[in-house]
Write a protein that holds these residues in place. Sequence first.
Motif, PDB file in Angstrom:
ATOM      1  N   VAL A 140       0.860  -1.182   0.000  1.00  0.00           N
ATOM      2  CA  VAL A 140       0.000   0.000   0.000  1.00  0.00           C
ATOM      3  C   VAL A 140       0.894   1.229   0.000  1.00  0.00           C
ATOM      4  O   VAL A 140       1.873   1.299   0.764  1.00  0.00           O
ATOM      5  N   VAL A 141       0.604   2.192  -0.873  1.00  0.00           N
ATOM      6  CA  VAL A 141       1.350   3.445  -0.894  1.00  0.00           C
ATOM      7  C   VAL A 141       0.506   4.511  -0.206  1.00  0.00           C
ATOM      8  O   VAL A 141      -0.706   4.611  -0.416  1.00  0.00           O
ATOM      9  N   HIS A 142       1.151   5.287   0.667  1.00  0.00           N
ATOM     10  CA  HIS A 142       0.504   6.385   1.388  1.00  0.00           C
ATOM     11  C   HIS A 142       1.244   7.670   1.028  1.00  0.00           C
ATOM     12  O   HIS A 142       2.472   7.732   1.133  1.00  0.00           O
ATOM     13  N   CYS A 143       0.510   8.690   0.601  1.00  0.00           N
ATOM     14  CA  CYS A 143       1.110   9.956   0.158  1.00  0.00           C
ATOM     15  C   CYS A 143       0.447  11.131   0.841  1.00  0.00           C
ATOM     16  O   CYS A 143      -0.771  11.124   1.074  1.00  0.00           O
ATOM     17  N   TYR A 144       1.249  12.142   1.146  1.00  0.00           N
ATOM     18  CA  TYR A 144       0.699  13.416   1.610  1.00  0.00           C
ATOM     19  C   TYR A 144       1.220  14.504   0.686  1.00  0.00           C
ATOM     20  O   TYR A 144       2.430  14.667   0.500  1.00  0.00           O
ATOM     21  N   PHE A 145       0.287  15.267   0.095  1.00  0.00           N
ATOM     22  CA  PHE A 145       0.620  16.332  -0.838  1.00  0.00           C
ATOM     23  C   PHE A 145       0.448  17.687  -0.169  1.00  0.00           C
ATOM     24  O   PHE A 145      -0.604  17.977   0.415  1.00  0.00           O
ATOM     25  N   THR A 146       1.469  18.513  -0.275  1.00  0.00           N
ATOM     26  CA  THR A 146       1.403  19.879   0.220  1.00  0.00           C
ATOM     27  C   THR A 146       2.428  20.702  -0.552  1.00  0.00           C
ATOM     28  O   THR A 146       3.151  20.167  -1.406  1.00  0.00           O
ATOM     29  N   ASP A 147       2.497  22.005  -0.280  1.00  0.00           N
ATOM     30  CA  ASP A 147       3.488  22.840  -0.944  1.00  0.00           C
ATOM     31  C   ASP A 147       4.813  22.777  -0.203  1.00  0.00           C
ATOM     32  O   ASP A 147       4.849  22.651   1.030  1.00  0.00           O
ATOM     33  N   ALA A 148       5.898  22.894  -0.946  1.00  0.00           N
ATOM     34  CA  ALA A 148       7.228  22.728  -0.370  1.00  0.00           C
ATOM     35  C   ALA A 148       7.515  23.735   0.737  1.00  0.00           C
ATOM     36  O   ALA A 148       8.221  23.420   1.698  1.00  0.00           O
ATOM     37  N   ASP A 149       6.962  24.952   0.629  1.00  0.00           N
ATOM     38  CA  ASP A 149       7.253  25.962   1.637  1.00  0.00           C
ATOM     39  C   ASP A 149       6.328  25.880   2.850  1.00  0.00           C
ATOM     40  O   ASP A 149       6.489  26.655   3.803  1.00  0.00           O
ATOM     41  N   ILE A 150       5.363  24.976   2.834  1.00  0.00           N
ATOM     42  CA  ILE A 150       4.473  24.801   3.983  1.00  0.00           C
ATOM     43  C   ILE A 150       5.049  23.776   4.955  1.00  0.00           C
ATOM     44  O   ILE A 150       4.926  23.930   6.179  1.00  0.00           O
ATOM     45  N   ILE A 151       5.683  22.774   4.433  1.00  0.00           N
ATOM     46  CA  ILE A 151       6.232  21.729   5.291  1.00  0.00           C
ATOM     47  C   ILE A 151       7.453  22.269   6.044  1.00  0.00           C
ATOM     48  O   ILE A 151       8.262  23.002   5.477  1.00  0.00           O
ATOM     49  N   PRO A 152       7.574  21.985   7.340  1.00  0.00           N
ATOM     50  CA  PRO A 152       8.686  22.546   8.125  1.00  0.00           C
ATOM     51  C   PRO A 152      10.038  21.971   7.710  1.00  0.00           C
ATOM     52  O   PRO A 152      10.139  20.842   7.226  1.00  0.00           O
ATOM     53  N   ASN A 153      11.089  22.775   7.904  1.00  0.00           N
ATOM     54  CA  ASN A 153      12.435  22.340   7.548  1.00  0.00           C
ATOM     55  C   ASN A 153      12.974  21.283   8.516  1.00  0.00           C
ATOM     56  O   ASN A 153      13.827  20.478   8.153  1.00  0.00           O
TER      57      ASN A 153
END
Length: 360
Positions: A217-230
């Motif tokens: 099973v593949v699990h993915c989370y899509f968001t913008d690169a600048d929203i995800i914390p460093n």
Amino acid sequence: MTLEFPKYNCVVIGSGPSGAMAASILARAGRSVILLDRKIQTGTSIGESLPPAINPLLKQLNIYQQFLKSNPISCPANLSIWGDEEPFSNDFIFNPYGKGWHIDRLAFNRLVLDEAINAGADFKSEVRINAVEKRGDEFIIEYKESNQSYSINSDWLVLATGRGHHPLRFLDQRQKFDGLICNYFIKDNHACKDLRTWIEAEKDGWWYSSIIPNKKVVHCYFTDADIIPNSNRISWLNEKFSATKLIKTRLAGNLEQYRWETVDARSGLLDFTSEQQILPIGDSALSMDPLSSSGLWFALSSANQCANVILGNTSKQSYQDWITNQFNEYMSNYTKYYGQEGRWKTNLFWLRRTSTSIRL
């Protein structure tokens, strides 16, 4: 010393589904064609769910029976929490094209590549493109393989290099419409009985979960690169996962135990109107948000359209018009489907997708 090969009708850079399909069609029609690629992908690849619309295309391209032999898993519906708190099932039983599919993407890529090779296309992997030059009506492509330099001539150049790597500077003219990235992992030995693709919106992005062959099973989370914390990225993703209503029921435990990967998922369009006898296909021409489920359909369709230009069955202008129409339809659906999620419309991720004034 640089070794020279005989002239080809077409050089295709990139051996993914779009490049391999274009080469297959051209080789079947008796054209000399060679595929060049940096490497054959191994390991994992996402893009495992195919919509019902893929079925007539696979038949048209004469690979449907080979596709069935690859043991895809039927997908009867999409189950989503999107714009509402309750799950909604979009059943494909009402779709005129039948059911969708869950596939092993790497196996599918290899299937199409084998079709091209069996049709007579030449194939070189582990190569580095050093230079592409236009001399008169011909392209001169110089590349290196195993420390040996080679030069080949071609009438046509097809670019199937995807969203990222490319050998030509003119691809820097690519318009990018968002900063979407995909964070994903694959769970092995998963006895999941629900064959539907699961999708769930969240305030900073959306989740996707799909079974794939070999009990994975593949699990993915899509968001913008600048929203995800460093920092503390996995902990942040774990919080997002814990807040879901649907997705978390398919997977127990903490997400920090899995090997996460990140890939580019941005939408983009290449303006190639000024380039003569250069044809981009697949993601090189138009890359789509995975929410559309149209990436592989477009890869194969654009390969078919491109091949027909080279075969003289249609004009390059017609191909450009077709790309433009696909883009306009895609952007209309993009705004429509993201606009259906109104619970977090002032959050940056969702605001970017429903406002024409806010783009990355």
